[in-house]
Design an enzyme around this catalytic site. Structure first.
Site, PDB file in Angstrom:
ATOM      1  N   SER A 231     -39.058   3.447 -57.567  1.00 31.78           N
ATOM      2  CA  SER A 231     -38.107   3.399 -58.677  1.00 31.78           C
ATOM      3  C   SER A 231     -37.088   2.299 -58.452  1.00 31.78           C
ATOM      4  O   SER A 231     -36.748   1.969 -57.306  1.00 31.78           O
ATOM      5  CB  SER A 231     -37.391   4.751 -58.734  1.00 31.78           C
ATOM      6  OG  SER A 231     -36.249   4.661 -59.536  1.00 31.78           O
TER       7      SER A 231
ATOM      8  N   LYS B 249     -37.327   8.035 -52.170  1.00 28.53           N
ATOM      9  CA  LYS B 249     -38.171   6.889 -52.562  1.00 28.53           C
ATOM     10  C   LYS B 249     -38.077   5.786 -51.496  1.00 28.53           C
ATOM     11  O   LYS B 249     -39.092   5.211 -51.095  1.00 28.53           O
ATOM     12  CB  LYS B 249     -37.738   6.341 -53.921  1.00 28.53           C
ATOM     13  CG  LYS B 249     -38.019   7.270 -55.085  1.00 28.53           C
ATOM     14  CD  LYS B 249     -39.505   7.478 -55.311  1.00 28.53           C
ATOM     15  CE  LYS B 249     -39.809   8.394 -56.457  1.00 28.53           C
ATOM     16  NZ  LYS B 249     -41.198   8.888 -56.473  1.00 28.53           N
TER      17      LYS B 249
ATOM     18  N   TYR C  63     -32.639  11.925 -54.193  1.00 27.26           N
ATOM     19  CA  TYR C  63     -33.884  11.504 -54.849  1.00 27.26           C
ATOM     20  C   TYR C  63     -34.200  10.049 -54.499  1.00 27.26           C
ATOM     21  O   TYR C  63     -35.305   9.724 -54.046  1.00 27.26           O
ATOM     22  CB  TYR C  63     -33.769  11.670 -56.377  1.00 27.26           C
ATOM     23  CG  TYR C  63     -34.852  10.926 -57.127  1.00 27.26           C
ATOM     24  CD1 TYR C  63     -36.179  11.357 -57.092  1.00 27.26           C
ATOM     25  CD2 TYR C  63     -34.563   9.772 -57.867  1.00 27.26           C
ATOM     26  CE1 TYR C  63     -37.175  10.654 -57.763  1.00 27.26           C
ATOM     27  CE2 TYR C  63     -35.552   9.071 -58.543  1.00 27.26           C
ATOM     28  CZ  TYR C  63     -36.860   9.515 -58.486  1.00 27.26           C
ATOM     29  OH  TYR C  63     -37.838   8.813 -59.142  1.00 27.26           O
TER      30      TYR C  63
HETATM   31  P1  NAD Z   1     -43.292  14.128 -64.004  1.00 26.01           P
HETATM   32  O1  NAD Z   1     -42.425  15.201 -63.436  1.00 26.01           O
HETATM   33  O2  NAD Z   1     -43.590  14.161 -65.453  1.00 26.01           O
HETATM   34  O3  NAD Z   1     -44.675  14.063 -63.208  1.00 26.01           O
HETATM   35  C1  NAD Z   1     -44.792  14.450 -61.860  1.00 26.01           C
HETATM   36  C2  NAD Z   1     -45.931  15.450 -61.766  1.00 26.01           C
HETATM   37  O4  NAD Z   1     -46.073  15.844 -60.415  1.00 26.01           O
HETATM   38  C3  NAD Z   1     -45.685  16.726 -62.588  1.00 26.01           C
HETATM   39  O5  NAD Z   1     -46.808  16.968 -63.401  1.00 26.01           O
HETATM   40  C4  NAD Z   1     -45.510  17.825 -61.536  1.00 26.01           C
HETATM   41  O6  NAD Z   1     -45.997  19.060 -61.991  1.00 26.01           O
HETATM   42  C5  NAD Z   1     -46.279  17.256 -60.360  1.00 26.01           C
HETATM   43  N1  NAD Z   1     -45.817  17.691 -59.040  1.00 26.01           N
HETATM   44  C6  NAD Z   1     -44.545  17.716 -58.574  1.00 26.01           C
HETATM   45  N2  NAD Z   1     -44.518  18.116 -57.289  1.00 26.01           N
HETATM   46  C7  NAD Z   1     -45.815  18.338 -56.933  1.00 26.01           C
HETATM   47  C8  NAD Z   1     -46.449  18.767 -55.747  1.00 26.01           C
HETATM   48  N3  NAD Z   1     -45.738  19.080 -54.653  1.00 26.01           N
HETATM   49  N4  NAD Z   1     -47.782  18.889 -55.741  1.00 26.01           N
HETATM   50  C9  NAD Z   1     -48.518  18.609 -56.851  1.00 26.01           C
HETATM   51  N5  NAD Z   1     -47.984  18.201 -58.007  1.00 26.01           N
HETATM   52  C10 NAD Z   1     -46.641  18.070 -58.043  1.00 26.01           C
HETATM   53  O7  NAD Z   1     -42.637  12.743 -63.590  1.00 26.01           O
HETATM   54  P2  NAD Z   1     -42.930  11.278 -64.148  1.00 26.01           P
HETATM   55  O8  NAD Z   1     -41.792  10.875 -64.988  1.00 26.01           O
HETATM   56  O9  NAD Z   1     -44.302  11.197 -64.660  1.00 26.01           O
HETATM   57  O10 NAD Z   1     -42.795  10.470 -62.784  1.00 26.01           O
HETATM   58  C11 NAD Z   1     -43.924  10.205 -61.966  1.00 26.01           C
HETATM   59  C12 NAD Z   1     -43.438   9.532 -60.704  1.00 26.01           C
HETATM   60  O11 NAD Z   1     -42.729   8.351 -61.062  1.00 26.01           O
HETATM   61  C13 NAD Z   1     -42.476  10.369 -59.864  1.00 26.01           C
HETATM   62  O12 NAD Z   1     -42.766  10.142 -58.504  1.00 26.01           O
HETATM   63  C14 NAD Z   1     -41.112   9.808 -60.224  1.00 26.01           C
HETATM   64  O13 NAD Z   1     -40.204   9.972 -59.173  1.00 26.01           O
HETATM   65  C15 NAD Z   1     -41.440   8.338 -60.450  1.00 26.01           C
HETATM   66  N6  NAD Z   1     -40.492   7.665 -61.347  1.00 26.01           N
HETATM   67  C16 NAD Z   1     -40.270   8.160 -62.596  1.00 26.01           C
HETATM   68  C17 NAD Z   1     -39.356   7.542 -63.435  1.00 26.01           C
HETATM   69  C18 NAD Z   1     -39.055   8.084 -64.809  1.00 26.01           C
HETATM   70  O14 NAD Z   1     -38.042   7.690 -65.401  1.00 26.01           O
HETATM   71  N7  NAD Z   1     -39.877   8.947 -65.378  1.00 26.01           N
HETATM   72  C19 NAD Z   1     -38.677   6.382 -62.985  1.00 26.01           C
HETATM   73  C20 NAD Z   1     -38.953   5.896 -61.712  1.00 26.01           C
HETATM   74  C21 NAD Z   1     -39.868   6.549 -60.902  1.00 26.01           C
END
Ligand code: NAD
Ligand code: UDP
Length: 343
Positions: A124, A152, A148
């Protein structure tokens, strides 16, 4: 050979699964559904006419991971799974460190055991410290300001250490800027639990009448209109970035890339574009600044352009239009859509 997608039922993961399937990949998803719904998989099937192989499981469960690696021939892993709410991470640091770090360690252990060494990781822009010049390039100073963000950063360092110890690894670390929008079909999108923390889902919930007004967190920043500026990126462009990242794993190495558009927009720019494109008003009230917010954050995207042969092509209008279509078609996210079907 299949691609294993951890967290593939989530917001970014589901959009990436669609692009993977459409690019002819076999896809296996592991997700504990802690922040997603099983309905996502049906939607992916409807959209692509192809099925992912789904395992409902937790990355903290190493045995489950072993089962998947024993049962399938896996070429690469895209690792989205993890906890991602900044505020929650401040309140529950142990849960965040434990889940995000242990999940990744398990994954690395099992991958190594089964001789799978290609990994694309969701990092991120939050890993960039304050005081850097804009646009942020990948060499900018790193330092996170909440648990958080620190997970990362720590995972980035863990991956770099694994590469130093064994050059068979191929790590692509993608630093996302602000993913928004939804698939243009309106079939899959962001489904935040409870009141959204992020700008776009808040805007769409105000526009649809679920929330009374948007709180703008500060209009006294030194930006063109005083409100905070971010680099919003369409989630489909982001998903396509993962397809390019997978290609880059053909060669060993540890590489980091910004995935953004390189263009910053303010909160008021987003509101006005949303209103213009969708014809719906977004009532708002200006409040004080939100603690920890930067005034401006946008990416230098040259490295991804050059080395991944990827760049975002969708603009803010597309992001606003697609976010709204998703909201209107699924007023209460996947849950509501399910009860619509059963009524
Ligand atoms: P999200 O929460 O929609 O997707 C994450 C998925 O992982 C979910 O479906 C959840 O059920 C699953 N999950 C969580 N912990 C788990 C575990 N221990 N075992 C198995 N499954 C698990 O999030 P997103 O927005 O799709 O983000 C995806 C990734 O991108 C994350 O790592 C997040 O930190 C990173 N990210 C997201 C953003 C954003 O703004 N959405 C920005 C930067 C980075
Ligand atoms: N923001 C806002 N009201 C909200 C949510 C966000 O004014 O209800 C602002 C926030 O201060 C920032 C921008 O919108 O300037 C993007 O915030 P978001 O939480 O979506 O992303 P991040 O701050 O994590 O980059």
């Amino acid at each position: 050979m299949a691609i294993l997608v951890t967290g593939g039922a989530g917001y970014i993961g589901s959009h990436t699964c669609v692009e993977l399937l459409e690019n002819g990949h076999d896809v296996i998803v592991i997700d504990n559904l802690s922040n997603s719904s099983l309905d996502v998989l049906d939607r992916i099937h409807t959209l692509t006419n192809k099925k992912v192989t789904f395992y409902k499981g937790d990355l903290l469960d190493r045995t489950m991971l072993e089962t998947i690696f024993t049962g399938h021939s896996i070429e690469s892993v895209i690792h989205f799974a993890g906890l991602k709410a900044v505020g929650e991470s401040v309140e529950q640091p142990n849960r965040y460190y434990y889940t995000n770090l242990m999940s990744t360690l398990h994954l690395l252990q099992v991958m190594d055991k089964y001789n799978v060494h290609k990994l694309v990781f969701s990092s991120s822009a939050t890993v960039y410290g304050t005081g850097n010049l804009m646009p942020l390039n990948e060499e900018a100073r790193l330092s996170a300001v909440n648990p958080y963000g620190r997970t990362k950063l720590m995972i980035e360092e863990m991956l770099a250490d694994h590469y130093r110890s064994n050059q068979a690894w191929r790590f692509i670390v993608l630093r996302y800027f602000n993913p928004i929008g939804a698939h243009p079909s309106g079939m899959i999108g962001e489904d935040p639990a409870g009141r959204p923390n992020n700008l776009m889902p808040y805007v769409t919930q105000v526009a649809v009448g679920k929330l009374p007004e948007l709180n703008i967190f500060g209009d006294d920043y030194s930006t063109h209109d005083g409100t905070g500026v971010r680099d919003y990126i369409h989630v489909v462009d982001l998903a396509l970035g993962h397809i390019q990242a997978l290609k880059k794993t053909a060669e060993p190495g540890y590489h980091t890339y910004n995935l953004g558009t390189g263009q910053g927009y303010s909160v008021l720019d987003v509101i006005h574009t949303f209103e213009e494109v969708n014809g719906n008003p977004v009532p708002y009230r200006v409040q004080g600044r939100r603690s920890g917010d930067a005034a401006v954050c946008y990416a230098d995207v040259e490295k991804a352009k050059k080395e991944l042969n990827w760049e975002a092509t969708r603009g803010l209008q597309d992001m606003c239009r697609d976010a709204w279509r998703w909201q209107v078609q699924n007023p209460n996210g996947y849950q509501k859509a399910r009860s619509f079907q059963s009524n």
